[in-house]
Scaffold this motif. Structure first.
Motif, PDB file in Angstrom:
ATOM      1  N   TYR A 233       0.830  -1.201   0.000  1.00  0.00           N
ATOM      2  CA  TYR A 233       0.000   0.000   0.000  1.00  0.00           C
ATOM      3  C   TYR A 233       0.869   1.257   0.000  1.00  0.00           C
ATOM      4  N   ASP A 234       0.423   2.220  -0.792  1.00  0.00           N
ATOM      5  CA  ASP A 234       1.051   3.542  -0.796  1.00  0.00           C
ATOM      6  C   ASP A 234       0.454   4.379   0.325  1.00  0.00           C
ATOM      7  N   THR A 235       1.013   5.572   0.534  1.00  0.00           N
ATOM      8  CA  THR A 235       0.526   6.438   1.612  1.00  0.00           C
ATOM      9  C   THR A 235      -0.913   6.886   1.397  1.00  0.00           C
ATOM     10  N   ASP A 236      -1.373   6.906   0.127  1.00  0.00           N
ATOM     11  CA  ASP A 236      -2.748   7.327  -0.135  1.00  0.00           C
ATOM     12  C   ASP A 236      -3.729   6.162  -0.124  1.00  0.00           C
ATOM     13  N   GLY A 237      -3.247   4.965   0.271  1.00  0.00           N
ATOM     14  CA  GLY A 237      -4.125   3.811   0.354  1.00  0.00           C
ATOM     15  C   GLY A 237      -4.248   3.008  -0.914  1.00  0.00           C
ATOM     16  N   THR A 238      -3.464   3.341  -1.967  1.00  0.00           N
ATOM     17  CA  THR A 238      -3.506   2.587  -3.219  1.00  0.00           C
ATOM     18  C   THR A 238      -2.629   1.348  -3.103  1.00  0.00           C
ATOM     19  N   LEU A 239      -3.176   0.213  -3.513  1.00  0.00           N
ATOM     20  CA  LEU A 239      -2.436  -1.045  -3.480  1.00  0.00           C
ATOM     21  C   LEU A 239      -1.720  -1.240  -4.811  1.00  0.00           C
ATOM     22  N   HIS A 240      -0.389  -1.360  -4.766  1.00  0.00           N
ATOM     23  CA  HIS A 240       0.422  -1.503  -5.967  1.00  0.00           C
ATOM     24  C   HIS A 240       0.979  -2.917  -6.055  1.00  0.00           C
ATOM     25  N   GLN A 241       0.919  -3.504  -7.243  1.00  0.00           N
ATOM     26  CA  GLN A 241       1.583  -4.790  -7.456  1.00  0.00           C
ATOM     27  C   GLN A 241       3.085  -4.564  -7.446  1.00  0.00           C
ATOM     28  N   VAL A 242       3.813  -5.357  -6.654  1.00  0.00           N
ATOM     29  CA  VAL A 242       5.253  -5.134  -6.505  1.00  0.00           C
ATOM     30  C   VAL A 242       6.112  -6.331  -6.890  1.00  0.00           C
ATOM     31  N   GLY A 243       5.471  -7.458  -7.234  1.00  0.00           N
ATOM     32  CA  GLY A 243       6.263  -8.623  -7.618  1.00  0.00           C
ATOM     33  C   GLY A 243       5.478  -9.908  -7.488  1.00  0.00           C
ATOM     34  N   GLY A 244       6.196 -11.016  -7.541  1.00  0.00           N
ATOM     35  CA  GLY A 244       5.543 -12.307  -7.473  1.00  0.00           C
ATOM     36  C   GLY A 244       6.378 -13.337  -6.751  1.00  0.00           C
ATOM     37  N   VAL A 245       5.688 -14.355  -6.230  1.00  0.00           N
ATOM     38  CA  VAL A 245       6.315 -15.485  -5.541  1.00  0.00           C
ATOM     39  C   VAL A 245       6.046 -16.731  -6.375  1.00  0.00           C
ATOM     40  N   SER A 246       7.088 -17.525  -6.634  1.00  0.00           N
ATOM     41  CA  SER A 246       6.885 -18.753  -7.399  1.00  0.00           C
ATOM     42  C   SER A 246       7.706 -19.878  -6.772  1.00  0.00           C
ATOM     43  N   ALA A 247       8.074 -20.857  -7.562  1.00  0.00           N
ATOM     44  CA  ALA A 247       8.890 -22.000  -7.118  1.00  0.00           C
ATOM     45  C   ALA A 247       8.159 -22.883  -6.116  1.00  0.00           C
ATOM     46  N   TRP A 248       6.849 -23.076  -6.334  1.00  0.00           N
ATOM     47  CA  TRP A 248       6.121 -24.012  -5.492  1.00  0.00           C
ATOM     48  C   TRP A 248       6.320 -25.435  -6.026  1.00  0.00           C
ATOM     49  N   SER A 249       6.183 -26.422  -5.162  1.00  0.00           N
ATOM     50  CA  SER A 249       6.190 -27.813  -5.617  1.00  0.00           C
ATOM     51  C   SER A 249       4.866 -28.115  -6.309  1.00  0.00           C
ATOM     52  N   ASN A 250       4.807 -29.212  -7.055  1.00  0.00           N
ATOM     53  CA  ASN A 250       3.575 -29.586  -7.746  1.00  0.00           C
ATOM     54  C   ASN A 250       2.411 -29.750  -6.774  1.00  0.00           C
ATOM     55  N   ALA A 251       2.688 -30.417  -5.665  1.00  0.00           N
ATOM     56  CA  ALA A 251       1.625 -30.644  -4.684  1.00  0.00           C
ATOM     57  C   ALA A 251       1.165 -29.327  -4.066  1.00  0.00           C
ATOM     58  N   ARG A 252       2.141 -28.451  -3.760  1.00  0.00           N
ATOM     59  CA  ARG A 252       1.786 -27.182  -3.114  1.00  0.00           C
ATOM     60  C   ARG A 252       0.993 -26.283  -4.053  1.00  0.00           C
ATOM     61  N   ARG A 253       1.268 -26.328  -5.340  1.00  0.00           N
ATOM     62  CA  ARG A 253       0.518 -25.507  -6.302  1.00  0.00           C
ATOM     63  C   ARG A 253      -0.965 -25.849  -6.264  1.00  0.00           C
ATOM     64  N   GLN A 254      -1.261 -27.145  -6.170  1.00  0.00           N
ATOM     65  CA  GLN A 254      -2.660 -27.565  -6.114  1.00  0.00           C
ATOM     66  C   GLN A 254      -3.306 -27.179  -4.791  1.00  0.00           C
ATOM     67  N   GLU A 255      -2.560 -27.321  -3.693  1.00  0.00           N
ATOM     68  CA  GLU A 255      -3.094 -26.952  -2.378  1.00  0.00           C
ATOM     69  C   GLU A 255      -3.456 -25.482  -2.317  1.00  0.00           C
ATOM     70  N   LEU A 256      -2.627 -24.653  -2.941  1.00  0.00           N
ATOM     71  CA  LEU A 256      -2.855 -23.206  -2.889  1.00  0.00           C
ATOM     72  C   LEU A 256      -4.153 -22.808  -3.577  1.00  0.00           C
ATOM     73  N   VAL A 257      -4.518 -23.515  -4.640  1.00  0.00           N
ATOM     74  CA  VAL A 257      -5.786 -23.209  -5.317  1.00  0.00           C
ATOM     75  C   VAL A 257      -6.943 -23.340  -4.329  1.00  0.00           C
ATOM     76  N   ASP A 258      -6.943 -24.406  -3.533  1.00  0.00           N
ATOM     77  CA  ASP A 258      -8.011 -24.612  -2.549  1.00  0.00           C
ATOM     78  C   ASP A 258      -7.916 -23.602  -1.420  1.00  0.00           C
ATOM     79  N   GLU A 259      -6.706 -23.322  -0.951  1.00  0.00           N
ATOM     80  CA  GLU A 259      -6.537 -22.380   0.163  1.00  0.00           C
ATOM     81  C   GLU A 259      -6.986 -20.971  -0.211  1.00  0.00           C
ATOM     82  N   LEU A 260      -6.750 -20.592  -1.452  1.00  0.00           N
ATOM     83  CA  LEU A 260      -7.051 -19.227  -1.870  1.00  0.00           C
ATOM     84  C   LEU A 260      -8.454 -19.067  -2.445  1.00  0.00           C
ATOM     85  N   ALA A 261      -9.148 -20.182  -2.650  1.00  0.00           N
ATOM     86  CA  ALA A 261     -10.479 -20.142  -3.266  1.00  0.00           C
ATOM     87  C   ALA A 261     -11.447 -19.180  -2.564  1.00  0.00           C
TER      88      ALA A 261
END
Length: 347
Positions: A233-261
């Motif tokens: 978040y910026d000082t004015d409350g705007t949410l800016h995309q700043v990057g990404g996280v990757s390198a999940w295992s195959n199993a973890r990629r599938q788990e995340l879909v359910d966790e984030l649903a």
């Protein structure tokens, strides 16, 4: 003669500046330049610029192709980094965004940028000189030959500075980030050149930040989370995309879909809302859209440095932070780096 450009020698990450006494023959330390790896072959007739990924870079840097035959003492094969600097005199720094703009399909654009944002070549190894192949020689010997070759060289070619003092290398690690560099490299003095091998050591900054999950891209396989997009978040409350996280295992990629649903945004018809991600010139026709998430979940990530208002490289997941409020994830938590003039690094 014609030089065959090899795969470049690579570095593996270590957490601290290594002790030279623990490496047979000792170490030489150099600043880690944030640019495009470039292997330059000048055979007396033509200049060829190879890259880390075997993609020819010659056409993108006509200013280097023009200058190198004029200023190099003779035919040689050099290893180094192509960089672009911006900023006023006395406050220059490396500019990754300006450098990345140089990779453009239009010849007219390449020529225009060669004038507006000219590149430099930072030499740090000598692989051949005339008919002599130096790759089997120890790095200490190659470095000495490189210093002799480039003793009186003129810009846009520069010889990288180096030291055998680990305490000075640690100081460089702290200070040179302010000029846009991204760490220090330690090189065994007794080693021959090892194409494609991670035989060097790189030391980069390791920092953490709490960020907000704002979306995810589906993995290239078509299933699971490929990368989790994060924001601040910026000082004015705007949410800016700043990057990404990757390198999940195959199993973890599938788990995340359910966790984030439960966080997936949907429209009035119940359809998943997708956002359009930022497209770089390296993305080509790649799908950069993503599944939007309500910004309600916080995670801690490891990062090395910022480029403008974004993380320079992909960040690493540390842990979820259910104890943190998303609105508390602001730019103010990030380390402020003191400016350092690039000219003082090149001196």
């Amino acid at each position: 003669m014609r030089y065959e450009i090899p795969a470049p020698m690579l570095a593996k990450a270590v957490s601290t500046v290594p002790d030279p006494d623990k490496t047979p023959g000792g170490l030489l330390y150099e600043p880690k330049w944030d640019g495009f790896r470039g292997l330059i072959a000048w055979d007396g007739e033509e200049v060829e610029i190879g890259s880390r990924g075997a993609k020819p870079l010659t056409r993108y840097f006509p200013e280097l192709v023009e200058a190198l035959p004029r200023i190099l003492p003779g035919p040689c094969l050099l290893d180094g980094e192509i960089v672009v600097a911006t900023g006023r005199s006395g406050a220059q720094r490396l500019d990754w965004e300006a450098l990345s703009q140089r990779i453009h399909p239009a010849e007219s654009r390449v020529q225009k940028l060669a004038v507006e944002t000219p590149a430099m070549f930072i030499a740090f190894d000598l692989l051949a000189l005339g008919d002599e192949d130096l790759r089997t020689r120890p790095f200490g010997k190659r470095r000495a030959r490189l210093e002799d070759l480039l003793e009186d060289v003129e810009p846009p070619v520069h010889l990288t500075r180096a030291t055998d003092d680990p305490s000075l290398a640690a100081r460089w690690l702290a200070e040179f980030e302010g000029a846009g560099l991204d760490g220090v490299v330690a090189k065994p003095l007794a080693d021959a050149y090892a194409p494609g091998k991670r035989a060097l050591f790189k030391i980069k900054h390791a920092r953490t930040a709490d960020v907000v999950a704002l979306g995810y891209r589906v993995h290239k396989s078509g299933s699971g989370v490929g990368s989790l997009l994060v924001g601040l978040y910026d000082t004015d409350g705007t949410l800016h995309q700043v990057g990404g996280v990757s390198a999940w295992s195959n199993a973890r990629r599938q788990e995340l879909v359910d966790e984030l649903a439960p966080l997936v945004e949907r429209d009035e018809e119940g359809e998943v809302v997708r956002g359009e991600g930022e497209r770089s010139r390296f993305a080509g026709t790649k799908d950069v859209s993503f599944v939007r998430l309500r910004p309600e979940r916080v995670l801690e990530v490891r990062y090395d440095q910022l480029e403008g208002r974004r993380f320079r490289h992909t960040v690493q997941f540390e842990r979820w932070r259910p104890d943190r409020e998303p609105r508390s994830c602001t730019y103010s938590q990030l380390d402020a780096v003191a400016d350092y003039d690039l000219a003082d690094v090149l001196a």
